[in-house]
Design an enzyme around this catalytic site. Structure first.
Site, PDB file in Angstrom:
ATOM      1  N   ASP A   1       6.215   5.749   0.740  1.00 52.88           N
ATOM      2  CA  ASP A   1       6.673   5.211  -0.551  1.00 52.88           C
ATOM      3  C   ASP A   1       6.338   6.234  -1.622  1.00 52.88           C
ATOM      4  O   ASP A   1       5.168   6.397  -1.989  1.00 52.88           O
ATOM      5  CB  ASP A   1       5.973   3.881  -0.856  1.00 52.88           C
TER       6      ASP A   1
ATOM      7  N   HIS B   1       5.343   0.066   8.933  1.00 55.54           N
ATOM      8  CA  HIS B   1       5.710  -0.269   7.549  1.00 55.54           C
ATOM      9  C   HIS B   1       4.513   0.001   6.640  1.00 55.54           C
ATOM     10  O   HIS B   1       3.358  -0.242   7.034  1.00 55.54           O
ATOM     11  CB  HIS B   1       6.103  -1.746   7.467  1.00 55.54           C
ATOM     12  N   ASN B   2       4.773   0.519   5.449  1.00 56.60           N
ATOM     13  CA  ASN B   2       3.668   0.818   4.516  1.00 56.60           C
ATOM     14  C   ASN B   2       2.547   1.554   5.247  1.00 56.60           C
ATOM     15  O   ASN B   2       1.366   1.203   5.149  1.00 56.60           O
ATOM     16  CB  ASN B   2       3.114  -0.465   3.890  1.00 56.60           C
TER      17      ASN B   2
ATOM     18  N   GLU C   1      10.959   5.979   1.048  1.00 56.13           N
ATOM     19  CA  GLU C   1      11.364   5.034  -0.004  1.00 56.13           C
ATOM     20  C   GLU C   1      11.118   5.776  -1.316  1.00 56.13           C
ATOM     21  O   GLU C   1       9.988   5.910  -1.774  1.00 56.13           O
ATOM     22  CB  GLU C   1      10.556   3.744   0.075  1.00 56.13           C
TER      23      GLU C   1
ATOM     24  N   GLU D   1       6.407   5.331   7.240  1.00 64.38           N
ATOM     25  CA  GLU D   1       7.015   5.135   5.923  1.00 64.38           C
ATOM     26  C   GLU D   1       6.219   5.861   4.847  1.00 64.38           C
ATOM     27  O   GLU D   1       4.981   5.864   4.860  1.00 64.38           O
ATOM     28  CB  GLU D   1       7.091   3.642   5.589  1.00 64.38           C
TER      29      GLU D   1
ATOM     30  N   HIS E   1       1.732   1.804  -2.920  1.00 67.83           N
ATOM     31  CA  HIS E   1       2.609   0.637  -3.018  1.00 67.83           C
ATOM     32  C   HIS E   1       2.821   0.341  -4.495  1.00 67.83           C
ATOM     33  O   HIS E   1       1.926  -0.155  -5.171  1.00 67.83           O
ATOM     34  CB  HIS E   1       2.001  -0.572  -2.294  1.00 67.83           C
TER      35      HIS E   1
END
Length: 778
Positions: free
Chosen positions: A376, A344-345, A423, A374, A389
């Site tokens: 973003d 994640h991230n 994302e 991931e 983020h």
């Protein structure tokens, strides 16, 4: 136990001693004495003292450390004589342990401008003169430039040879060098003789606070010259007594009888009692020829106590089934049938509020076996999408740089497919740029169409997708918005919905998807999970849902079996709540219990959660894919993690002893650990348990417990067993010493050594636990 003679080793004045918190491995000398320096003897034994690269590293080099465009500082770096640690200058002198890094902590050595730091800040130095030392755990890369290309190559080649030497070392060699390193440190006047005061200092260094009367009696028993000094053979005798393993001797004598050697049939009897039912005489013979040190015994197919100890300390004698360390599972089932190591991230190196974003975080995730990362994606300047983020102070990196990192590093450890979880917060134009970068940079590795035209919706297997990259993203629907642009099914993550700061325009743009990017979502089409109730038109297997940990826990609690059935056919990704500002993790075990495949964790945050993740993916060649247990793969399964049924297995662990535990406070010689051992069971809620031993006062060198811990298990196929050693404290929380986590299904029975790991996953060799394991199934 030791098979060489210790000699004096004078350190250069500017070099500090090796600190005690890490066991520094190197082999002992040959029996003829060899070099007078213990580290150099090891290098000589392996032919490395004559190696020009290693000799240059021993002399040292002035290398330029590069941290930014303007921060370039020349520092002296020198290989220490143990052969496996490097001393370096610091502008402000610090504790000795802060001036050393260890070869065993190096993840990779890269030539040229092959790190984010050197690509950004190393332009003033030709690539041929540059190298990057990447470390395990959270330690930052060391970006260096040498004065010449040849000097840079000497360090690259030299470190490669030393790392290869380390990988080839046996546990016995690591232990031998470990104790010799401390002998040299304890010899304060460097006269190759040990006074009782120096012996006491040695004992404190190796983490044991021995009673003065007992220590002196042992000292005098070895002082055959009666001159209050131990030297030569007297030191060797003292070490043999210190390193005695009575518990191993007792086991050995149970099988060897009066002649004190194991014949091949006697060794086979031991193996059978260990639970190795398929063992044969030929296998017992092979073990003797592999681990026996005495050539005469080997010729007569006999195993001595030393050979027996070598075997039990080897990977074959460890707790992990050696057959499970390579890819042994069926890799031809649909992707939904596997747990998949997920991050994640991934771009973050620290917290999600103000941490640094870096392509190096992706490199480290891949080095840990991660297969789903991931990205973003946000609108960036100059028409180039960026990754960070959103709405925080985290730094930004280019989308294209991340894709290049995926191309260069995704398959260095595992050949099985990588999933890019997008994302997406970009508008249509920059989405088209993203699709362009994915296609042009990844080329044929990118999956752009179904592998099987006859069944385009069916998920392929990891084997079919070897070396391929999948995009998880939104897919175009048939509906069109009022402005004529096609809208996608929303897959708004809850944490994004909760952010009031996101402007309405950004939310509107995030609902749009360009045809170019939509076309790349082939087998991982992001879709909101609407219901788990039976549907006349079941969703296609290529539809993937993303759930927050809160939503996943709710489904587990309220619709356990239905969720398990859903996950037998579809991929589900679970991610941490957005409220975890410090990038803390949740327990992944709950999600695995329900068959969720993509259980995403913050890889940059160490803790028991990441220990469980490392334990889950420890086996099957560390390839990042683990075949789910059969009850989680069957579409009509009745399994419910909340109601797993009655106990089916009893796990009994006898915690016997520990060996050479690390000191926690190396700057305080009198600081000795008071160790206790805790065994944790992580599985379905009914199986979760933890039990621990008493603590042993002031002994981290060879503490003894002999305590039995027993567990009743209802779903053993999902169980992870975590062994934890802590330093007991009466007034504050216990301090972490080391741990090791593995699946119960890969845990071997019988007498086994547990090789402990540090918080960041690095080896604490030679630190081990010695246990007896029995698994009874009924």
């Amino acid at each position: 136990m030791l098979c060489g003679r210790w000699r004096s080793c004078r350190r250069r004045p500017e070099e500090p001693p090796v600190p005690a918190q890490v066991a520094t491995p190197v082999a002992l000398a040959s029996p003829d004495g060899g070099s007078k320096r213990p580290g150099l003897r090891a290098l000589k034994k392996m032919g490395l003292t004559e190696d020009e690269d290693v000799r240059a590293m021993l002399r040292g080099s002035r290398l330029c450390k590069i941290r930014s465009r303007t921060w370039h500082k020349e520092r002296l770096y020198r290989l220490q004589e143990d052969g496996l640690s490097v001393w370096f200058q610091r502008r402000i002198p610090r504790a000795p342990s802060q001036h050393i890094f260890f070869v065993q902590h190096i993840e990779a050595v890269r030539e040229g401008h092959q790190s984010e730091g050197l690509r950004r800040f190393g332009g003033a130095f030709p690539p041929a003169r540059c190298l990057t030392i990447a470390f395990k755990g959270r330690r930052k890369n060391l970006d260096l430039a040498a004065a010449t290309a040849e000097e840079a190559q000497r360090w690259v080649r030299g470190l490669a040879k030393l790392r290869a030497r380390l990988d080839a070392m046996s546990q016995r060699e690591r232990l031998d060098h470990w104790i010799h390193t401390y002998l040299h440190r304890a010899d304060s006047d460097q006269d190759s003789k040990m006074s009782f005061k120096e012996i006491k200092s040695l004992l404190r260094m190796v983490n044991v606070d021995m009673n003065d009367m007992y220590a002196y009696r042992l000292f005098k028993e070895c002082d055959h010259s009666n001159n209050e000094r131990l030297e030569g053979a007297e030191i060797e005798e003292f070490l043999r007594r210190l390193l005695k393993r009575p518990e191993l001797e007792d086991i050995f004598h149970q099988y060897s009888g009066e002649d004190r050697v194991l014949s091949t049939p006697e060794l086979l009897e031991f193996l059978k009692d260990q639970g190795e039912d398929t063992a044969t005489l030929a296998h017992a013979q092979k073990l003797i020829h592999t681990y026996e040190l005495n050539e005469t015994a080997k010729q007569h197919e006999l195993m001595t106590l030393d050979g027996f100890m070598m075997y039990l300390l080897s990977p074959e004698g460890a707790a992990v089934d050696p057959a499970h360390t390579c890819v042994f599972q069926d890799m031809d089932q649909p992707l939904s049938h596997y747990f998949i190591s997920s991050s994640h991230n991934t771009y973050l190196t620290d917290s999600q509020i103000g941490g640094l974003s870096s392509t190096e975080a992706y490199v480290r995730a891949f080095a840990q076996g991660c297969r789903c990362v991931e990205l973003d994606c946000w609108e960036g300047p100059g028409g180039e999408p960026i990754i960070y983020h959103g709405h925080t102070l985290t730094s930004k990196i280019l989308f294209r740089d991340v894709v290049q990192t995926v191309r260069d590093h995704a398959f260095t450890l595992s050949p099985y497919p990588v999933i890019l979880s997008l994302e997406n917060h970009c508008g249509l134009e920059q989405q088209a740029v993203m699709a362009h970068h994915l296609r042009t940079i990844l080329g044929d590795a990118l999956v752009t169409e179904a592998l099987d035209a006859q069944n385009p919706e069916e998920l392929p297997s990891p084997e079919q997708l070897k070396g391929r990259v999948l995009v998880k993203g939104k897919k175009l629907s048939a509906a069109r918005g009022e402005d004529g642009r096609i809208l996608s099914d929303q897959e708004e993550e809850e944490e994004e919905e909760e952010e009031e700061a996101e402007a309405a325009e950004q939310r509107r743009r995030a609902k749009q998807i360009s045809p170019e990017l939509s076309a790349l979502a082939v087998y991982c089409c992001a879709t909101r999970l609407q219901t788990l109730r039976p549907n006349p038109v079941p969703p296609q297997p290529c539809q993937v849902s993303s759930l927050s940990e809160r939503k996943a826990k709710k489904l587990i609690r309220e619709a356990g079996n239905s969720f398990v059935r859903h996950n037998a056919r579809h991929l589900t990704r679970v991610y941490p709540l957005g409220l975890r500002m410090n990038s803390a993790n949740y327990s992944p075990q709950e999600m695995w219990n329900s068959g969720c495949q993509l259980v995403a964790l913050n890889f940059q945050t160490p803790g028991y959660e990441m220990d469980l993740n490392a334990g889950r993916f420890l086996v099957n060649g560390r390839c990042g894919y683990i075949l789910k247990p059969a009850p989680l793969r069957q579409p009509d399964t009745t399994f419910d993690p909340e109601c797993p049924g009655p106990p089916r297995t009893t796990l009994t662990i006898q915690v016997l002893t520990a060996q050479q535990l690390p000191k926690l406070n190396t700057e305080k010689p009198n600081s000795i650990v008071d160790p206790l051992v805790r065994v944790e069971i992580h599985g379905v809620p009914a199986d979760c348990a933890r039990k621990e031993t008493n603590y042993v006062l002031n002994n981290g060198f060879n503490p003894r417990w002999g305590q039995t811990l027993q567990f009743q298990l209802r779903a053993p196929e999902l169980v992870l067993v975590r062994f934890v050693v802590e330093d007991y404290d009466t007034t504050s929380p216990n301090d972490f010493v080391g741990q090791f986590t593995l699946p119960l299904s890969s845990l071997k029975q019988g007498y086994r050594h547990i090789h402990l790991l540090a918080k960041d996953g690095a080896s604490l060799s030679p630190a081990t636990l010695f246990v007896h394991i029995h698994v009874q199934r009924f």
